[in-house]
Write a protein that holds these residues in place. Structure first.
Motif: not given
Length: 227
Positions: A126-127, A198-199, A201-203
């Motif tokens: 995410e960061d 936690e932390g 992300t996927k897209w």
């Protein structure tokens, strides 16, 4: 499994972002991988067998065991299961003596679509910061007498966040565990576990990712909906 990764920063950027203490001399020059695939060269951090310190090297993805007769076996050894690295002949010595880290900016996984086809997803943190995958490396001498260094990415059962895409994911080594993973410890078995959901992300990304011939930053652009 893990069959495609992103590694598009320079060695200097990985040193700074990951807080690594690798010497910045003779850093390998590797092309940016926005859609890196097995058979290509990648930046890998390994413990130098003589200096006993972490160094950046250019290694080919797809492990060739030191005693292999046919280098094509590399295509079968792009991944190593965390659950069996201690017992599998082809990985056992590498796990004991040649553990490494692969700095990446993310990786790809595919979700099956009904009634046919697969939809690629990009996966990262995410960061937006790079992270390190656990690997094993080997040296193999080709018929011309040249040494070829190769590596395999270790995989583990997926966490809840990625389970809908695939039942396995690459083994991620946390910041606090990197030095230990690279150490001479015989069996850091407690590190062989899936990264927390936690932390992460996927897209959705374009199906252009399906071909490793496509390799540009545009592949990382998110899609609003699956195509």
């Amino acid at each position: 499994m893990c069959g495609r990764v992103m590694q598009y920063r320079s060695p200097q950027e990985y040193v700074a972002s990951l807080g690594l203490s690798c010497p910045e001399v003779n850093l390998p020059d590797i092309p940016a991988h926005f859609n890196g695939a097995p058979g290509q060269d990648f930046l890998v951090i390994r413990r130098h067998p003589e200096a006993n310190q972490p160094v950046f090297s250019a290694l080919q993805w797809g492990l060739i065991p030191s005693g292999a007769n046919d280098p094509k076996i590399a295509l079968q050894l792009i991944n190593a299961h965390a659950e069996t690295v201690v017992t599998t002949d082809v990985f056992r010595a590498a796990y004991r003596y040649r553990r490494c880290l692969i700095p990446v900016d993310g990786f790809y996984e595919w979700k099956k679509r009904w009634p046919a086809g697969r939809q690629p997803y990009a996966i990262g943190m995410e960061d937006g910061q790079p992270f390190t995958l656990a690997g094993l490396w080997e040296s193999w001498k080709n018929p011309d007498g040249e040494w070829v260094r190769t590596f395999s990415v270790i995989t583990i059962q997926s966490n809840k966040f990625l389970a809908e895409l695939h039942d396995r994911m690459p083994l991620i080594i946390e910041t606090k565990d990197r030095e230990r993973w690279m150490s001479e410890e015989e069996h850091p078995g407690d590190l062989l576990k899936a990264h927390s959901s936690e932390g992460m992300t996927k897209w959705l990304v374009s199906t252009q990712v399906n071909s490793p011939k496509n390799n540009d930053r545009g592949l990382l652009e998110p899609l609003a909906v699956a195509g």
